[in-house]
Design a protein around this motif. Structure first.
Motif, PDB file in Angstrom:
ATOM      1  N   TYR A  38       0.805  -1.220   0.000  1.00 18.24           N
ATOM      2  CA  TYR A  38       0.000   0.000   0.000  1.00 18.24           C
ATOM      3  C   TYR A  38       0.844   1.279   0.000  1.00 18.24           C
ATOM      4  O   TYR A  38       0.323   2.362   0.264  1.00 18.24           O
ATOM      5  CB  TYR A  38      -0.968   0.033   1.192  1.00 18.24           C
TER       6      TYR A  38
ATOM      7  N   ARG B 283       1.029  -3.431  -7.376  1.00 13.11           N
ATOM      8  CA  ARG B 283       0.807  -2.836  -8.692  1.00 13.11           C
ATOM      9  C   ARG B 283       2.036  -3.081  -9.571  1.00 13.11           C
ATOM     10  O   ARG B 283       3.169  -2.837  -9.158  1.00 13.11           O
ATOM     11  CB  ARG B 283       0.584  -1.332  -8.531  1.00 13.11           C
ATOM     12  N   LYS B 284       1.799  -3.582 -10.764  1.00  9.68           N
ATOM     13  CA  LYS B 284       2.902  -3.864 -11.684  1.00  9.68           C
ATOM     14  C   LYS B 284       2.606  -3.246 -13.046  1.00  9.68           C
ATOM     15  O   LYS B 284       2.142  -3.912 -13.968  1.00  9.68           O
ATOM     16  CB  LYS B 284       3.109  -5.371 -11.823  1.00  9.68           C
ATOM     17  N   PRO B 285       2.852  -1.944 -13.182  1.00 13.55           N
ATOM     18  CA  PRO B 285       2.605  -1.305 -14.483  1.00 13.55           C
ATOM     19  C   PRO B 285       3.618  -1.734 -15.526  1.00 13.55           C
ATOM     20  O   PRO B 285       4.742  -2.141 -15.210  1.00 13.55           O
ATOM     21  CB  PRO B 285       2.742   0.193 -14.159  1.00 13.55           C
TER      22      PRO B 285
ATOM     23  N   PRO C 243      -2.942   5.342 -15.993  1.00 12.46           N
ATOM     24  CA  PRO C 243      -3.709   4.314 -15.276  1.00 12.46           C
ATOM     25  C   PRO C 243      -4.582   3.471 -16.195  1.00 12.46           C
ATOM     26  O   PRO C 243      -4.713   2.262 -15.993  1.00 12.46           O
ATOM     27  CB  PRO C 243      -4.557   5.138 -14.293  1.00 12.46           C
TER      28      PRO C 243
ATOM     29  N   ASN D 294      -2.301   1.152 -17.726  1.00 11.25           N
ATOM     30  CA  ASN D 294      -1.413   0.539 -16.732  1.00 11.25           C
ATOM     31  C   ASN D 294       0.026   0.493 -17.236  1.00 11.25           C
ATOM     32  O   ASN D 294       0.673  -0.552 -17.286  1.00 11.25           O
ATOM     33  CB  ASN D 294      -1.882  -0.881 -16.377  1.00 11.25           C
TER      34      ASN D 294
ATOM     35  N   TYR E 221      -2.117  -8.857  -0.271  1.00  8.81           N
ATOM     36  CA  TYR E 221      -1.911  -7.638  -1.047  1.00  8.81           C
ATOM     37  C   TYR E 221      -1.328  -7.979  -2.410  1.00  8.81           C
ATOM     38  O   TYR E 221      -0.361  -8.737  -2.518  1.00  8.81           O
ATOM     39  CB  TYR E 221      -0.970  -6.697  -0.305  1.00  8.81           C
TER      40      TYR E 221
ATOM     41  N   ASP F  74      -0.358   8.059  -3.552  1.00  5.63           N
ATOM     42  CA  ASP F  74      -1.291   8.597  -4.541  1.00  5.63           C
ATOM     43  C   ASP F  74      -2.483   9.265  -3.859  1.00  5.63           C
ATOM     44  O   ASP F  74      -2.964  10.306  -4.327  1.00  5.63           O
ATOM     45  CB  ASP F  74      -1.781   7.477  -5.454  1.00  5.63           C
TER      46      ASP F  74
ATOM     47  N   HIS G 101       2.282   2.727  -2.689  1.00  3.47           N
ATOM     48  CA  HIS G 101       1.881   3.552  -3.827  1.00  3.47           C
ATOM     49  C   HIS G 101       0.469   4.099  -3.618  1.00  3.47           C
ATOM     50  O   HIS G 101       0.178   5.251  -3.985  1.00  3.47           O
ATOM     51  CB  HIS G 101       1.948   2.738  -5.109  1.00  3.47           C
ATOM     52  N   GLU G 102      -0.402   3.300  -3.024  1.00  2.00           N
ATOM     53  CA  GLU G 102      -1.769   3.772  -2.791  1.00  2.00           C
ATOM     54  C   GLU G 102      -1.781   4.934  -1.803  1.00  2.00           C
ATOM     55  O   GLU G 102      -2.513   5.903  -1.980  1.00  2.00           O
ATOM     56  CB  GLU G 102      -2.632   2.628  -2.261  1.00  2.00           C
TER      57      GLU G 102
END
Length: 985
Positions: A459, A559-561, A601, A604, A556, A465, A461-462
């Motif tokens: 969490y 995120r893997k952009p 986003p 992604n 969890y 952001d 990055h969340e």
């Protein structure tokens, strides 16, 4: 009034020896003799009044005297009933098992006298009594006010027995002789003893007849159970919450280790079903931590902390041997001690400890308490701090360097709990103007570091952001509470910590904690913290209960952009981005005024992006950069600061129109929404922080509104245009031909053919070719033909060695590919040919004065407009290239420019010496070796340039030639129309 207990010292018990400095100086008051300081046994007056501190067993108590001064410790005496014995209490010596009725005997006496004043008569003390005093205790009967003998009453209730059965005058006389304090009472004392013995015998017979206490058929035998040995403390906590009324446990405080640690025994019969009625455990007072007493058994012995004795005495006077209720919250991290709150009828002992400066708030245990109970503790501690009481005697409020309240605009979110702010009224002319401030008492998950091998915390990055959405670009009010030195690398940085208020949200940190994206900071007990710390802890408790974010039990998923920063990947995905139209993105980082890293986003992915129509000056190298980098150009830093202030970490809209060889996606970028939506490129140009790309102007691709904005900035001498150009006398150098404007014609000669429609050319009459050749010959003469070490990066200008038949010489080149091994693929900038050369022997650094930024490449890259051919790997592709070579190589050609696509000029070529006006484009198509692009592509290309009609006309001519080729079944049409798959190729 009977004398109270006092401390005195006796060298000897002889009355005839003169008193020394350490003896009593008043021989007329022998009743005031008491304990010696260290070596002598305690001595009490024959009669007096004292308070009962605690009860050790059914026949022994501890009497508490009066302190000689307010800061001195009150004297204590162990007092045992004369001629009476009570059952022995459980201990390790008797396997934690009571003698019959021992516990009820102790409890009866405890309930009668603990914390109350009693009258005493001493019968035996000194050398013959050991470390205690023997005598009688009397207390007032609440029913009629008479004085009751506690020893006699204890025997009457069956909680003790006489040591002697029957009255023995001789033994009474012997006792009288051995009693140091009763020696002067003579016959009165003997008579008193005889009467006391008769009362004991009478009470004993009554107890036997009534079968009470010890004499009952089945007297209580208590089995003491110790935490850790006989049960687990967590089990006790769980059973208490399950079985006890209001989840509170009835206990007796057996011993006080220090102000916040007690030995406790459960006496609640509600736990009998769980076998824990007589559980003995260590209780840690929730929410506070008192100073510790020293331990002389350690090696080396530990010292007693300041105010530890006072805290212990404070608690003993109020809690020791009291029957109270406690609420058990949990255990410490070792699982050995129980954490709980003590409920006293007259108040909260934790609050009183804090109020008197005998404890500090304990961060880890306060989290176990109900949030409703915490404010009282905080108020008490703050009051002690304010008055410098107890442990806070030397406390000083935190000193803040600078203003304690800041109002400004958030420029950047550094981490999930740290922000950079530009204070109001401060010009942003340097990065030092920004203030880096962290959220007070808030800890956000840390973003990882790939170089350090540290992964992202869940969490992270969340959280960052969410903080970005709440604060970036908005006005905030910061109240600074404290400062700390934060280690960064090998240095330290003084960081301020405060509470951020944005709009109606009075504490952004509380918002993050409530949403489960951050937690409260675990402070040391003496650390400064946010004044709203208790509210933050309560918010964290709610987030835990709701299992939000960090507290969720779900696994969890990080995120893997998709990383499109690599040129190959960027080119592969660029088509998808171009077809998506307007896309929302978040600017994660800015490199200069226009180039930035975006997170898209919807797709992604991360991309490198730059506006298509502008150029910005070079800024200074980033702080901490390991490479020196290029020096800053005028207004380069100002342009970058504008980008940080305007687009950094903002949500923007982009339209992608192309991709460079380095993998940078180009297009338009828009900031704001609704009526505030604006073109960022236009904003930079109007502010004089960027210039319109001259090539775009020459090719007619730059919007007229942007050109007008630049003209206005030039007229007003804004930004870049405020610098007067320097006129320097210099030798005549090469005049590099400018790109051919859209719709204009020029004379060219091909320098390299890459495929049937892709080539490089030189402009006829451009003397820069000879100047560059002469310069490179000089470069070769000065440096020889040996290679030199170089940082081989794709896109880097270098000098590459090439043999044109007359000998090896250095030529200007650019690295376009770095395959595996010790070779690289380079493009020769002034000729257009590509070669793979050894890295060690065929490359060396290029002089700055010869770089393409100083002297543009002589060879211009171009394509036959609206013409498509097969790749060079196909037979028809080879035939197309050969036909182009036969028609154009070594000839002066007339080139008509229709614009630029992905950096390549779109030309229609004609042989300048030929009588026919048919273009080479048309001849290739008529031969069936090329074809016309699709109508959609023609229409799209025509809309991007000012003279779109010329493109439509050329397309019409080429389509006529294509139809003729189809009818003749020429070239690629020999098998009829080609399919859609071929069309895509």
């Amino acid at each position: 009034t009977p004398p109270t207990i006092q401390r005195h010292c006796l060298a000897r018990r002889s009355r005839h020896k003169q008193p020394t400095n350490h003896q009593i100086q008043n021989p007329k008051t022998p009743k005031t003799k008491i304990m010696s300081n260290l070596a002598m046994r305690p001595v009490l007056p024959s009669r007096g009044v004292a308070k009962v501190k605690n009860v050790l067993s059914g026949d022994t108590v501890v009497l508490l005297g009066k302190a000689s001064s307010p800061n001195a410790k009150a004297p204590e005496v162990v007092f045992t009933f004369e001629r009476v014995t009570a059952p022995r209490m459980a201990s390790k010596a008797n396997s934690n098992l009571d003698e019959p009725a021992a516990f009820p005997a102790r409890e009866w006496l405890r309930n009668q006298v603990v914390g109350k004043s009693v009258s005493f008569e001493t019968r035996k003390q000194g050398a013959t009594a050991g470390d205690r005093v023997y005598g009688l205790l009397f207390f007032t009967n609440p029913a009629d006010g008479s004085q009751l003998n506690l020893a006699v009453e204890s025997v009457r209730h069956g909680f003790a027995t006489p040591k002697v059965f029957g009255v023995d005058n001789d033994s009474s006389s012997a006792d009288k002789k051995n009693s140091g304090s009763a020696a002067d009472d003579g016959g009165d004392a003997a008579a008193s003893i005889d009467d006391y013995e008769r009362q004991l015998q009478t009470a004993f017979q009554e107890a036997k007849q009534q079968k009470v206490g010890i004499h009952s058929d089945v007297p209580l035998v208590r089995q003491l159970k110790n935490a850790g040995d006989d049960f687990q403390t967590l089990t006790l906590v769980e059973q208490t919450k399950k079985l006890c009324t209001k989840a509170t446990l009835k206990v007796v405080i057996e011993y006080v280790f220090d102000g916040s640690r007690y030995r406790v025994q459960a006496v609640d019969d509600q736990l009998s079903s769980a076998g824990l009625q007589y559980a003995s455990f260590t209780l840690l007072l929730a929410g506070v931590s008192s100073p510790r007493l020293g331990n002389p058994r350690l090696n080396p012995p530990s010292a007693t902390e300041p105010f530890a004795e006072e805290a212990k005495q404070f608690v003993e006077l109020r809690l020791l041997h009291r029957e109270l209720e406690v609420t058990l919250h949990g255990t410490d991290k070792s699982g050995v001690c129980v954490v709980g709150t003590v409920h006293h009828p007259k108040g909260n002992i934790a609050v009183e400890l804090l109020k008197n400066g005998f404890a500090r708030m304990s961060d880890w245990s306060v989290r176990m308490m109900s949030p409703m109970d915490v404010p009282a503790l905080r108020i008490a501690e703050n009051g002690a701090k304010r008055t410098n009481t107890g442990v806070w005697h030397s406390y000083q409020p935190p000193q803040i360097s600078g203003a304690s309240q800041i109002i400004g605009t958030v420029v950047e979110i550094v981490t999930g709990d740290t922000l950079s702010i530009l204070p109001n009224g401060v010009p942003y002319d340097s990065e030092e103007r920004l203030k880096k401030i962290s959220l007070a008492s808030v800890r956000a998950p840390r973003v990882g570091n790939v170089r350090a091998g540290r992964e992202d915390e869940p969490y992270s990055h969340e959280c960052k952001d969410r903080l970005r959405v709440l604060t970036v670009g908005k006005s905030v009010k910061v109240t600074v509470h404290y400062e700390r030195e934060i280690p960064i690398g090998g240095k330290t940085e003084k960081r301020q910590f405060g509470t951020f208020a944005v709009g109606k949200r009075e504490d952004i940190g509380e918002v993050l904690i409530t949403e489960g994206l951050a937690i409260t900071q675990r402070h040391r007990d003496d650390d400064e913290r946010s004044p709203r710390y208790d509210e933050l802890v309560a918010a964290e408790a709610l987030a835990k209960a709701a299992k939000k974010g960090i507290h969720s039990e779900k696994e969890y998923v990080a995120r893997k952009p998709i990383d499109l920063m690599d040129p190959k990947k960027a080119k592969s995905y660029s088509g998808s981005l171009m077809r998506s139209g307007t896309i929302k993105a978040v600017v994660e980082y800015v490199f200069n005024g226009s180039r930035c890293k975006l997170m898209v986003p919807g797709e992604n992915c991360n991309i490198m992006f730059a506006p298509a129509n502008i150029r910005v000056p070079q800024p200074s190298p980033s702080p901490g950069s390991k490479t020196a980098g290029k020096p800053a150009e005028p207004f380069g830093d100002a342009s970058k600061r504008h980008a940080r202030l305007t687009i950094l970490q903002r949500t923007v809209e982009i339209t992608c129109t192309g991709v460079t060889m380095g993998g940078v996606i180009t297009g338009d970028i828009f900031v704001g929404s609704g009526a505030q939506r604006r073109d960022y490129s236009m904003e930079l140009v109007a502010a004089g922080l960027a210039t319109v790309d001259q090539r775009k102007i020459d090719y007619g691709e730059a919007p007229q509104s942007m050109i007008d904005a630049q003209l206005a900035a030039q007229k007003n001498k804004t930004g870049i245009w405020s610098i007067e150009p320097k006129v320097v006398e210099a030798p005549k150098t090469a005049t590099t031909a400018a790109p051919t404007p859209t719709g204009a014609t020029t004379s060219i000669r091909l320098s390299e053919i890459c495929s049937g429609n892709h080539f490089f050319y030189h402009v006829v009459g451009d003397d820069s070719t000879k100047v560059v050749e002469d310069s490179m010959k000089t470069f070769t003469a000065n440096n020889g033909t040996d290679g030199a070490p170089i940082d081989a990066k794709v896109g880097k200008p270098v000098a590459a060695l090439f043999d044109d038949g007359t000998g090896k010489s250095w030529y200007r080149a650019k690295i376009v590919e770095k395959p595996e091994g010790q070779k690289v693929r380079v493009l020769f900038l002034d000729h257009g040919n590509v070669a793979t050369v050894p890295l060690a022997t065929h490359l060396r650094p290029l002089d700055v004065t010869l770089g393409p930024d100083r002297i543009p490449p002589v060879a211009k890259e171009a394509e036959l407009a609206l013409t498509l051919v097969r790749p060079i790997s196909d037979d028809e592709g080879i035939d197309a290239a050969r036909m182009l070579q036969s028609l154009a190589w070594g000839k002066n050609l007339t080139a008509k420019n229709f614009g630029e696509v992905e950096g390549k000029a779109q030309l229609a070529l004609e042989d300048a010496d030929a009588t026919s006006s048919t273009s080479i484009n048309e001849q290739l198509i008529a031969a069936g070796l090329a074809r016309v692009v699709k109508p959609q592509a023609v229409k799209s290309f025509a809309t991007k340039i000012r003279r779109g009609n010329a493109v439509v006309e050329l397309a019409a001519e080429l389509n006529v030639a294509q139809e003729a080729a189809k009818k003749l079944r020429a070239g690629m049409w020999r098998y009829g129309d080609i399919g859609d798959e071929d069309e895509e190729e």
